[in-house]
Every structure is written in C-alpha cells, then in structure tokens.
Write a protein that holds these residues in place. Structure first.
Motif, short mmCIF file in Angstrom:
data_model
loop_
_atom_site.label_atom_id
_atom_site.label_comp_id
_atom_site.label_asym_id
_atom_site.label_seq_id
_atom_site.Cartn_x
_atom_site.Cartn_y
_atom_site.Cartn_z
N LEU A 51 0.82 -1.20 0.00
CA LEU A 51 0.00 0.00 0.00
C LEU A 51 0.86 1.26 0.00
CD1 LEU A 51 -2.72 -1.09 2.60
CD2 LEU A 51 -3.03 -0.83 0.14
N GLY A 52 2.07 1.14 0.57
CA GLY A 52 2.95 2.29 0.66
C GLY A 52 3.66 2.62 -0.63
N GLY A 53 3.62 1.71 -1.61
CA GLY A 53 4.24 2.03 -2.90
C GLY A 53 5.09 0.94 -3.50
N ALA A 54 5.34 -0.16 -2.76
CA ALA A 54 6.12 -1.25 -3.34
C ALA A 54 5.28 -1.99 -4.37
CB ALA A 54 6.56 -2.23 -2.25
N ASP A 55 5.91 -2.37 -5.48
CA ASP A 55 5.20 -3.15 -6.49
C ASP A 55 5.21 -4.63 -6.15
OD1 ASP A 55 4.57 -1.26 -8.95
OD2 ASP A 55 6.52 -0.68 -8.13
N GLU A 56 6.25 -5.08 -5.46
CA GLU A 56 6.32 -6.47 -5.03
C GLU A 56 7.12 -6.55 -3.74
OE1 GLU A 56 5.09 -9.51 -4.31
OE2 GLU A 56 4.50 -9.16 -6.39
N VAL A 57 6.69 -7.45 -2.87
CA VAL A 57 7.36 -7.70 -1.60
C VAL A 57 7.71 -9.18 -1.57
CG1 VAL A 57 7.14 -7.67 0.91
CG2 VAL A 57 6.06 -5.87 -0.45
N VAL A 58 9.00 -9.48 -1.53
CA VAL A 58 9.45 -10.87 -1.53
C VAL A 58 10.08 -11.20 -0.20
CG1 VAL A 58 9.76 -10.97 -4.02
CG2 VAL A 58 11.66 -10.24 -2.60
N VAL A 59 9.85 -12.42 0.26
CA VAL A 59 10.36 -12.86 1.55
C VAL A 59 11.77 -13.41 1.36
CG1 VAL A 59 10.03 -14.40 3.51
CG2 VAL A 59 8.05 -13.35 2.38
N ALA A 60 12.74 -12.81 2.04
CA ALA A 60 14.13 -13.26 1.94
C ALA A 60 14.35 -14.46 2.88
CB ALA A 60 15.07 -12.13 2.30
N PRO A 61 15.19 -15.39 2.48
CA PRO A 61 15.89 -15.43 1.18
C PRO A 61 14.96 -15.92 0.08
CG PRO A 61 16.49 -17.35 2.48
CD PRO A 61 15.59 -16.53 3.35
N VAL A 62 14.98 -15.25 -1.07
CA VAL A 62 14.14 -15.62 -2.19
C VAL A 62 14.98 -16.38 -3.20
CG1 VAL A 62 14.59 -13.41 -3.32
CG2 VAL A 62 12.58 -14.72 -3.98
N SER A 63 14.38 -17.40 -3.82
CA SER A 63 15.12 -18.18 -4.81
C SER A 63 15.47 -17.30 -6.01
CB SER A 63 14.30 -19.38 -5.27
OG SER A 63 13.26 -18.97 -6.12
N THR A 64 16.60 -17.58 -6.60
CA THR A 64 17.04 -16.76 -7.73
C THR A 64 16.07 -16.84 -8.90
OG1 THR A 64 18.42 -18.60 -8.51
CG2 THR A 64 19.46 -16.96 -7.09
N THR A 65 15.54 -18.03 -9.18
CA THR A 65 14.60 -18.15 -10.31
C THR A 65 13.32 -17.38 -10.06
OG1 THR A 65 13.79 -20.25 -9.38
CG2 THR A 65 15.51 -20.37 -11.07
N LEU A 66 12.85 -17.37 -8.81
CA LEU A 66 11.63 -16.62 -8.50
C LEU A 66 11.89 -15.12 -8.59
CD1 LEU A 66 8.74 -16.38 -7.61
CD2 LEU A 66 9.47 -16.68 -5.23
N LEU A 67 13.03 -14.67 -8.10
CA LEU A 67 13.35 -13.24 -8.19
C LEU A 67 13.43 -12.81 -9.65
CD1 LEU A 67 14.11 -10.61 -6.78
CD2 LEU A 67 16.50 -11.37 -6.83
N GLN A 68 14.06 -13.61 -10.49
CA GLN A 68 14.15 -13.28 -11.91
C GLN A 68 12.76 -13.21 -12.55
OE1 GLN A 68 16.60 -16.49 -13.17
NE2 GLN A 68 18.48 -15.65 -12.29
N ALA A 69 11.91 -14.20 -12.23
CA ALA A 69 10.56 -14.22 -12.81
C ALA A 69 9.73 -13.04 -12.32
CB ALA A 69 9.87 -15.54 -12.46
N ARG A 70 9.86 -12.69 -11.02
CA ARG A 70 9.12 -11.54 -10.48
C ARG A 70 9.51 -10.26 -11.23
NH1 ARG A 70 4.53 -11.93 -7.45
NH2 ARG A 70 4.78 -13.22 -5.60
N ILE A 71 10.79 -10.08 -11.44
CA ILE A 71 11.26 -8.86 -12.10
C ILE A 71 10.80 -8.83 -13.56
CG2 ILE A 71 13.33 -7.68 -12.90
CD1 ILE A 71 14.62 -8.39 -10.24
N ARG A 72 10.89 -9.96 -14.26
CA ARG A 72 10.39 -9.99 -15.64
C ARG A 72 8.91 -9.62 -15.68
NH1 ARG A 72 13.75 -14.72 -16.05
NH2 ARG A 72 11.97 -16.05 -15.55
N ASN A 73 8.14 -10.12 -14.72
CA ASN A 73 6.71 -9.85 -14.66
C ASN A 73 6.44 -8.37 -14.45
OD1 ASN A 73 4.15 -9.72 -12.61
ND2 ASN A 73 3.84 -11.26 -14.17
N LEU A 74 7.19 -7.75 -13.54
CA LEU A 74 7.00 -6.32 -13.27
C LEU A 74 7.38 -5.46 -14.47
CD1 LEU A 74 8.31 -6.02 -9.61
CD2 LEU A 74 5.95 -5.79 -10.39
N LEU A 75 8.46 -5.83 -15.16
CA LEU A 75 8.89 -5.05 -16.31
C LEU A 75 7.89 -5.17 -17.46
CD1 LEU A 75 12.75 -5.59 -16.27
CD2 LEU A 75 11.43 -3.65 -15.42
N ARG A 76 7.26 -6.35 -17.60
CA ARG A 76 6.21 -6.48 -18.63
C ARG A 76 5.05 -5.55 -18.32
NH1 ARG A 76 7.51 -12.14 -18.51
NH2 ARG A 76 5.88 -12.49 -16.96
#
Length: 494
Positions: free
Chosen positions: A132-157
């Motif tokens: 609500l404060g402005g983050a587009d995605e909040v990921v729980v660390a440690p996050v898997s590298t493949t999930l982080l990559q997929a999240r970022i691709r999704n946001l950029l699309r």
C-alpha cells in the motif's frame, strides 16, 4: 521497393558497411541487456547473492549507498527497477522503507518505477503495508534466484504496458487527435478456480463482486470472455491431490485460449511451493502464498483489475475513431502518418535512457508476380496475412506499420544489434516457412527481404529518424540486390 518514409531518397547509395544474413539461424542465446536495476546497498550479504542471479540473466546492476542516494540517482531515466533489501525484524528499517517509498512516488521519475522490497516480516500486515505504501512487489528473503528473476520480468512487462499506453496517447496528441471519449466502464468480473466449494467462496470475501466459483475440471468450458480476473486456488488443488502439472496446465491454457487470454491471473500457492517462478513465466500475472491475509489477496486482485483495465484501454485506442486516419484499412496496422511521430518518440526515449533501438524495413519479394498470377484480391490477402504474421512475431512495445505498397516498418526499442539480427531473421522465417492461402484451393509461397539499422546516433530525434530510415532502406536494397529472402544489417552510424 518504397523509398524512405521520412523524406526523398538520396540519389546515390552511401558507402557504408553492410552485413548480410541468409537463411541461417541466429545464436541460441540473446545477448542484449534485459534491464538496469538500481540496488540500495544496505544489506550486503543478501544483496551479493541476488545481484549475481540478476547479472546471470542479463540485468545491469547499479548501486547506491542508501535511500538518499537512491533519490538523488532517480533523475536517471535509464533505471528500470529499484531493488530494496531490508533488515529482518528491524522496525526502524521498516519505517524508513515506508517513508522512502512515499518520497519516491513523489519524484517524477519515481512515479511508475517498479520497486521490489525484500526482507522478512513476522507480522503479515507489514507486507500489505509495504504494498500500500508504494512497493510493487514484496518478496520474503531469502528468495530463490529463479523466483526473483521471474518476479522482475513480470514487473517489467507490466511497466512496458503502461509506458506503451503513455507513448501512444502522446503520439495521438502530437497528431492533433483528442483522447477517446470516456465511456461507461462495466463492472469487472472475477472467477475463482478451486476444487473446494466452501473455501472457494469464503476465503475470498474481500474480493470485489460479482464473484463465482469454477471447478478445475470445468475451467475451460465455463470460463469465457466475461471474466476479467481468475483467482486460481493452487493450494486447494494441492490439498485435493492434484499434481503440479495440473496447475501449470490451467495457467497456460487460460493464457493461450482466445476467450480467456486477456484476463488477469492471480495464483494462490502453498507456502512451500516451488512452482512460483514457472507459473509467472507460463502466464500468471501474480502469485501469492495462500496463507497471507485476505486483505492482501484482495489488494492484489484489485491491482490486477486496474492493470487489466489499463490494457483494455490500450487496445481501445486502436479501435477508436483514430483508426480511419492512423491505420491501414487492409492490414489493420499503423500507417505512415502514425509511424513517423511514434518512431521519433521511441528514438527520444531511447536516447534519454541510453538504450539501443533497431529499425527494420521489410519488403515482400516479387510481389508484382503474385498480383499478376493470382489477381489483386489474392495480393491483398497476402498483405493481410503477412501483417498478421509480423504482428504475432513482435512484442507489444514494438512499432509495426505498413508504410506503402508491400513495405513494412518495424521499430524495436531496447534491442541490441545481435538481438535485432535474431528478431529480423525470425520474422523472415515466419513469412517463408508456411504457404499463404489466397483462395480455397490456391496457395503460394512468399518471402521478404529485410534491412536493419541501429540507433540512436544523432542527437536530434527527427534527424535520427530520417537517418535510420535511410540506412535501413539502403540495407534493404542490398538484401534485394544479393538474392532476396535475406536480412542485411547496416553497420554505419553515419
């Protein structure tokens, strides 16, 4: 072959390096930069792991020392995404992150900049507060590298969709057309795909109405054009004993079917699920653990509905009354009048973000022979089918226009020379590899020649548009002269 769209052709071909590409397939791996990520350098250990994963898939990672440094860097329009690691369980760090997000969204270049916040929060409400404060995605660390990559691709699309709408509206205004009149927006509809009838209708009480449940086995027979959002209960499927491939199938099928491919998808997954990254790449718009609070599920659903409405608006701009003036009636593509100012806008943006742009001219080989042998109706059918194949082979942010006769213009922002070679040859093969049906019992083979030029070069966008079109036209001429059905790349920057 048509002359330059931007002005009269030069009387003599310039002496420049021309590189030809025949029917060979390009490299297997794309070599262009995926995007530029600014990392707030505050949690060094976790940042190093995540940075290596991002660099491995082509992201260019920059660094800043803290929130103040990040805000000072943000006049730079070349930054595509901000990554913010937070200290686990530290309330002051959480509060500082919220303050930073509020300040970020007040900065002109920070309004639409995607932001990923990573950390560990014992209270479920903190995730929602960050969103609500402005983050587009909040990921729980440690996050898997493949999930982080997929999240970022999704946001950029998603970012690209918003940027394309903004560019198109600016182009329409530059051409002197007013924005489409606002119309009544129908209530958006949500369907929950869940094997659990009771849970399927009670666990989502915060979702906007109307809401209906669809059993997984009926997801392709009952789902149709009326749905704007599918909430897919992957956790329920797991509890009911369905294998992971069933969830994959539902996501992929909904995305591929004409009746449902425009709808958004929110997938609820088990807390320990390993399928998250795959689901995003298969077509899910968002994923969230089923254990999160219902308020967060409702917030994510509303956000997806807003994006769906934006995407609908983007498509509607092409169906508005501008069509008659700015689109080619035969192919439905943009015409010459639209292409010029939009290309200039793409070049301006590429220069401001220090990104490459590729411009291509494609011309149907021996098109006159099609008209002579099969008639002009068959020639029109070939043009329409070529347009569809080209459109299906490009990204939403790419410009595709018919600029005259049998000649087409393609402009691809954020595309390196190597990626342009691969894309141009892919388009060439899409035309060559399948016959064109021009009558119930008649088909013919068609090829295209392609000329490619890279920019931006000149500081003036209008002059650069002229130069890119001229160089692409000269490369196209070279492709025709050396045998047709070829891609030729101009390597001159002059």
């Amino acid at each position: 072959m048509m002359g330059s769209m931007m002005g009269p052709m030069m009387g003599q071909r310039s002496r420049e390096r021309i590189v030809g590409l025949t029917g060979q397939h390009g490299p297997n791996k794309d070599t262009f930069m995926s995007g530029r990520i600014l990392i707030v350098d505050r949690i060094a250990t976790e940042r190093a792991l995540q940075e290596s994963a991002l660099i491995a898939v082509g992201f260019d990672c920059l660094h800043c020392d803290g929130f103040e440094d990040a805000l000072a860097r943000l006049p730079d329009p070349s930054i595509d995404l901000l990554f913010v690691p937070t200290a686990p369980g530290v309330q002051t760090d959480f509060d500082a992150t919220l303050t930073f997000l509020k300040r970020l969204r007040a900065v002109p270049n920070g309004v639409r900049l995607p932001v990923v916040v990573a950390g560990r929060w014992p209270a479920g409400g903190e995730r929602l507060a960050l969103l609500l404060g402005g983050a587009d995605e909040v990921v729980v660390a440690p996050v898997s590298t493949t999930l982080l990559q997929a999240r970022i691709r999704n946001l950029l699309r998603a970012r690209d969709t918003e940027d394309e709408l903004s560019r198109r509206e600016a182009t329409h205004q530059a051409l002197g057309f007013s924005e489409a009149a606002a119309t009544f927006a129908p209530r958006q509809r949500i369907a929950v795909i869940s094997p659990e009838a009771e849970r399927g209708m009670t666990a989502y009480r915060g979702l906007p109405e109307p809401l209906r449940r669809i059993a997984p086995q009926d997801s392709f027979t009952e789902a149709g054009h009326e749905e704007d959002l599918f909430v897919i209960d992957g956790a329920g499927l797991c509890r009911a004993g369905h294998p992971a491939r069933e969830l994959y199938r539902i996501v992929a099928e909904l995305r591929s079917r004409s009746a449902t491919r425009r709808a958004a998808q929110l997938v609820l997954i088990p807390e320990t699920s390993r399928e998250a990254a795959m689901l995003l790449d298969l077509g899910a718009d968002d994923i969230v653990p089923a254990s999160v609070e219902t308020d967060e599920i409702a917030y994510r659903a509303r956000r997806l509905l807003r994006r769906k409405s934006l995407a609908d608006r983007l498509r509607a701009t092409e169906r508005h009354g501008l069509e008659a003036a700015l689109t080619d009636p035969l192919t439905g593509l943009w015409n010459r009048r639209y292409a010029r100012p939009h290309l200039i806008r793409l070049i301006t943006e590429a220069r401001s973000r220090s990104r490459p742009i590729a411009v291509m001219l494609l011309d149907i080989d021996l098109f006159k022979a099609v008209n002579d042998r099969h008639g002009h109706a068959a020639g029109d059918e070939v043009l329409a089918q070529v347009a569809r194949r080209l459109r299906d082979g490009l990204r939403p942010a790419d410009l595709l226009a018919r600029i005259g006769g049998e000649e087409f213009l393609v402009a691809m922002p954020d595309t390196s020379l190597e990626q342009a070679r691969i894309a141009a040859d892919r388009l060439r093969r899409r035309i060559r590899d399948a016959p064109f049906r021009v009558a119930p019992e008649v088909s013919c083979r068609i090829t295209v020649s392609v000329g490619v030029a890279m920019g931006p070069g000149r500081p003036d966008p209008e002059q650069e548009a002229e130069a890119l079109m001229r160089r692409a036209d000269e490369a196209l001429y070279a492709a025709k002269e050396t045998g047709r059905n070829r891609v030729t790349v101009s390597l001159s920057a002059a």
